[in-house]
Design an enzyme around this catalytic site. Structure first.
Site, mmCIF file in Angstrom:
data_model
loop_
_atom_site.group_PDB
_atom_site.id
_atom_site.type_symbol
_atom_site.label_atom_id
_atom_site.label_comp_id
_atom_site.label_asym_id
_atom_site.label_seq_id
_atom_site.Cartn_x
_atom_site.Cartn_y
_atom_site.Cartn_z
ATOM 1 N N ILE A 1 0.840 -1.191 0.000
ATOM 2 C CA ILE A 1 0.000 0.000 0.000
ATOM 3 C C ILE A 1 0.879 1.247 0.000
ATOM 4 C CG2 ILE A 1 -1.814 1.249 1.247
ATOM 5 C CD1 ILE A 1 -2.156 -1.651 2.729
ATOM 6 N N CYS A 2 0.547 2.176 -0.873
ATOM 7 C CA CYS A 2 1.143 3.514 -0.827
ATOM 8 C C CYS A 2 0.010 4.494 -1.111
ATOM 9 C CB CYS A 2 2.318 3.656 -1.804
ATOM 10 S SG CYS A 2 1.926 3.554 -3.553
ATOM 11 N N GLY A 3 0.319 5.724 -1.436
ATOM 12 C CA GLY A 3 -0.733 6.705 -1.675
ATOM 13 C C GLY A 3 -1.665 6.318 -2.805
#
Length: 161
Positions: free
Chosen positions: A64-66
């Site tokens: 998960i990232c932005g």
């Protein structure tokens, strides 16, 4: 199933919610970070999860990232890894069923946590049964060509003959 989960600082709260969601399942989960809202570089976390999958230490990964894009690109740079960006349940299922993806990626700034939980559940509840084996095999064979190139050739965008 043994699952690695990781995020950068933009995905930290989202990751923690996914961990809580998976806590009471039969899956064993290993957190590869980040462990706070302090800034970290998403490739570092993506590489750790990808390496653990290649080493056989994990069955699948969740990154998960932005936006989910950065961790997807980083994970896919690891030989043998197929990571898929999934922001809906159909894509999450197809990532596994059609492409034998070991990792799904999501964007914490793109989807809400309730949809994220459903995406994770869809990804983990299906298994590849040689779905698009011929196509996946082509991806693997093409990847092998590039593994024989030097770093300089790959960086320059040269193709194998």
């Amino acid at each position: 199933m043994k699952i690695g989960i990781g995020s950068d600082h933009n995905g930290y709260a989202f990751k923690e919610s996914i961990k809580e969601f998976l806590k009471d399942t039969e899956h064993e989960m290993i957190d590869y970070g980040c462990h706070s809202c302090n800034a970290v570089d998403y490739p570092d976390v993506a590489f750790e999860v990808s390496q653990a999958i290649r080493a056989g230490e994990l069955n699948r990964g969740i990154l998960i990232c932005g936006t989910g894009i950065g961790v997807c690109i980083a994970a896919n740079k690891y030989p043998g890894i197929r990571a898929a960006l999934a922001h809906d349940t159909y894509s999450a299922e197809r990532a596994q069923l059609s492409n034998n993806a070991q990792i799904i990626t999501m964007g914490a700034q793109i989807i809400g946590i309730e949809i994220g939980k459903k995406v994770v559940e869809a990804f983990l509840n299906v298994s590849w049964a040689n779905g698009s084996k011929r196509k996946v095999d082509k991806i693997i064979e093409n990847e092998k060509k590039f593994l024989n190139q030097s770093c300089e050739e790959v960086a320059a965008g040269n193709h194998c003959s």
